[in-house]
Design a protein around this motif. Structure first.
Motif, short mmCIF file in Angstrom:
data_model
loop_
_atom_site.label_atom_id
_atom_site.label_comp_id
_atom_site.label_asym_id
_atom_site.label_seq_id
_atom_site.Cartn_x
_atom_site.Cartn_y
_atom_site.Cartn_z
N GLY A 156 -9.97 -63.86 111.23
CA GLY A 156 -9.18 -62.68 110.94
C GLY A 156 -9.91 -61.41 111.35
N ASP A 157 -9.26 -60.28 111.09
CA ASP A 157 -9.77 -58.98 111.50
C ASP A 157 -10.01 -58.06 110.32
OD1 ASP A 157 -9.79 -58.48 114.60
OD2 ASP A 157 -8.03 -59.70 114.23
N VAL A 158 -11.09 -57.29 110.42
CA VAL A 158 -11.41 -56.24 109.46
C VAL A 158 -11.48 -54.93 110.24
CG1 VAL A 158 -13.12 -55.35 107.85
CG2 VAL A 158 -12.69 -57.81 107.97
N PHE A 159 -10.73 -53.93 109.80
CA PHE A 159 -10.73 -52.63 110.46
C PHE A 159 -11.36 -51.58 109.55
CE2 PHE A 159 -7.38 -54.93 112.63
CZ PHE A 159 -7.65 -54.63 113.97
N ILE A 160 -12.27 -50.79 110.13
CA ILE A 160 -12.90 -49.69 109.41
C ILE A 160 -12.47 -48.39 110.08
CG2 ILE A 160 -15.07 -48.61 108.72
CD1 ILE A 160 -16.37 -51.41 108.94
N PHE A 161 -11.75 -47.56 109.35
CA PHE A 161 -11.33 -46.25 109.84
C PHE A 161 -12.24 -45.20 109.22
CE2 PHE A 161 -7.58 -48.85 110.34
CZ PHE A 161 -7.06 -48.45 111.55
N ASP A 162 -13.04 -44.56 110.05
CA ASP A 162 -13.91 -43.48 109.59
C ASP A 162 -13.14 -42.18 109.77
OD1 ASP A 162 -15.79 -41.58 109.08
OD2 ASP A 162 -17.37 -42.49 110.29
N ALA A 163 -12.77 -41.57 108.65
CA ALA A 163 -11.91 -40.38 108.68
C ALA A 163 -12.70 -39.08 108.63
CB ALA A 163 -10.92 -40.44 107.51
N VAL A 164 -13.98 -39.14 109.02
CA VAL A 164 -14.82 -37.95 108.91
C VAL A 164 -14.28 -36.79 109.73
CG1 VAL A 164 -16.36 -38.63 110.81
CG2 VAL A 164 -17.22 -37.16 108.96
N ALA A 165 -13.60 -37.07 110.84
CA ALA A 165 -13.09 -36.00 111.71
C ALA A 165 -11.59 -35.81 111.59
CB ALA A 165 -13.47 -36.28 113.16
N ALA A 166 -10.97 -36.39 110.56
CA ALA A 166 -9.53 -36.23 110.40
C ALA A 166 -9.17 -34.77 110.13
CB ALA A 166 -9.03 -37.12 109.25
N SER A 167 -8.14 -34.31 110.82
CA SER A 167 -7.74 -32.91 110.69
C SER A 167 -6.21 -32.82 110.70
CB SER A 167 -8.31 -32.10 111.86
OG SER A 167 -7.72 -30.83 111.93
N PRO A 168 -5.64 -31.91 109.92
CA PRO A 168 -4.17 -31.76 109.93
C PRO A 168 -3.59 -31.51 111.30
CG PRO A 168 -5.13 -30.53 108.11
CD PRO A 168 -6.29 -30.99 108.96
N ASN A 201 -15.03 -41.97 104.19
CA ASN A 201 -14.99 -40.51 104.26
C ASN A 201 -13.58 -40.00 103.92
OD1 ASN A 201 -17.73 -39.84 105.05
ND2 ASN A 201 -17.25 -40.87 106.99
N VAL A 202 -13.11 -40.45 102.77
CA VAL A 202 -11.75 -40.12 102.36
C VAL A 202 -11.67 -38.69 101.83
CG1 VAL A 202 -11.14 -42.50 101.84
CG2 VAL A 202 -12.13 -41.08 100.05
N SER A 203 -10.46 -38.17 101.81
CA SER A 203 -10.17 -36.81 101.34
C SER A 203 -8.71 -36.79 100.92
CB SER A 203 -10.41 -35.81 102.48
OG SER A 203 -9.47 -36.05 103.53
N PRO A 204 -8.25 -35.72 100.28
CA PRO A 204 -6.81 -35.65 99.96
C PRO A 204 -5.93 -35.81 101.19
CG PRO A 204 -8.01 -34.01 98.71
CD PRO A 204 -9.00 -34.62 99.65
N LEU A 205 -6.35 -35.26 102.34
CA LEU A 205 -5.59 -35.44 103.58
C LEU A 205 -5.49 -36.91 103.94
CD1 LEU A 205 -4.28 -34.52 106.26
CD2 LEU A 205 -6.60 -34.27 107.18
N VAL A 206 -6.60 -37.61 103.84
CA VAL A 206 -6.62 -39.04 104.19
C VAL A 206 -5.73 -39.83 103.23
CG1 VAL A 206 -8.08 -41.09 104.39
CG2 VAL A 206 -8.88 -38.89 105.28
N ASP A 207 -5.76 -39.49 101.96
CA ASP A 207 -4.87 -40.16 101.00
C ASP A 207 -3.41 -40.01 101.42
OD1 ASP A 207 -6.99 -40.95 99.43
OD2 ASP A 207 -6.83 -39.27 98.04
N SER A 208 -3.03 -38.81 101.85
CA SER A 208 -1.66 -38.57 102.29
C SER A 208 -1.34 -39.38 103.53
CB SER A 208 -1.46 -37.07 102.56
OG SER A 208 -1.62 -36.31 101.39
N LEU A 209 -2.29 -39.45 104.46
CA LEU A 209 -2.08 -40.22 105.69
C LEU A 209 -1.88 -41.69 105.40
CD1 LEU A 209 -4.73 -38.60 108.06
CD2 LEU A 209 -2.26 -38.54 108.36
#
Length: 308
Positions: A156-168, A201-209
């Motif tokens: 199977g597959d494991v995906f890691i999303f690093d949201a450190v650079a996530a921007s609106p 690297n979660v944030s309120p923005l990432v929670d919404s995404l």
């Protein structure tokens, strides 16, 4: 090596999990049965090699009916979503820009239970938002290479999303329509088994995404999403040692792993070009052709993501 293959006890464990027959003759028989079925489908290509058929069988736990549905969708999506499957040249400016500004490599090693780990991250909040279809095309390109190169099979597959650079400002190009097409491709057309999705690297923005994306995922996958406030939480699921050095591991810099994948993608350029004609011919499909509405239900009722 970009994809270390399982061996020894891990290989035995994976085969048991995937319900792989002990006898190679049984696997060859299943491949033959799938080929007989393909020969009777006037709308589908006949170019699927034994290695990829074996990967489909493993990904479907050797359910022939599931393999048939996946193969039909595999070829159907190439016709239905050409923006994901045409012009697959890693040196095109659009794809080069994504590889320069994002890291998306599958890692070489495997978890102790035989799962492949892929990290996805952007490098800078201020980079221009990439073309969403091109970004998803790149994911599919890697998926097609893995169909060819996962010669032993993984659990199977494991995906890691690093949201450190996530921007609106990156969000608007990733429309609900594009996301729906992408997740149908991933979940219905490929024999991937998504076991875990980790977001760091979660944030309120990432929670919404994450909440915005969840409706496009099957329930069992939604239940496999884990949000982590610090890297130590990730180590409970993915061994620290197999991660890139940026995440405290021993796999070397993620930039080097990403560059190795760039070279591999480049080496497949002729194959990707050949594959552009390998798609369903809806005019020959028994019964009615499949339309975009059949596949995606594009009825204009998508909700929008609101960022405060």
């Amino acid at each position: 090596m970009t994809l270390v293959q399982p061996s020894g006890d891990m290989c035995v464990q994976i085969r048991q999990e995937l319900r792989e027959p002990d006898s190679p003759e049984e696997i060859d028989r299943d491949i033959g049965l799938i080929r007989e079925w393909l020969d009777k489908q006037p709308h589908l290509p006949k170019d699927m090699d034994d290695g990829r058929l074996r990967t489909f069988l493993r990904g479907c736990k050797f359910s022939l009916e599931k393999v048939k549905r996946k193969l039909d969708m595999y070829y159907t999506m190439r016709n239905a979503v050409p923006e994901f499957f045409n012009d697959r040249d890693i040196d095109r400016p659009e794809l080069k820009e994504i590889m320069d500004n994002c890291h998306i490599p599958p890692l070489p090693g495997l978890t102790p239970n035989g799962r492949r780990v892929t990290i996805l991250r952007a490098l800078d909040k201020d980079i221009p938002t990439p073309n969403a279809s091109e970004a998803m095309k790149l994911v599919m390109m890697i998926g097609d290479i893995r169909l060819l190169e996962e010669s032993v099979g993984v659990a199977g597959d494991v995906f890691i999303f690093d949201a450190v650079a996530a921007s609106p400002k990156h969000i608007p190009k990733f429309t609900p329509q594009i996301l729906k097409k992408f997740f149908i491709c991933v979940q219905e057309a490929y024999p991937a088994k998504i076991k875990e999705i980790h977001v760091i690297n979660v944030s309120p923005l990432v929670d919404s995404l994450v909440n915005f994306v969840k409706p496009f995922l099957k329930e069992k996958i939604r239940n496999r999403i884990f949000l982590h406030s610090n890297i130590d939480e990730l180590y409970k699921y993915v061994p620290k040692s197999m991660l890139p050095s940026e995440y405290g591991g021993d796999a070397g810099p993620i930039r080097d792993i990403n560059e190795t994948w760039r070279q591999k993608l480049r080496s497949y350029t002729p194959w990707f070009k050949e594959q552009e004609n390998s798609k369903a011919n809806e005019s020959l499909r028994p019964g009615a052709p499949k339309t975009a509405d059949d596949l995606f239900g594009m009825d204009g009722t998508f909700r929008k993501l609101t960022i405060d």
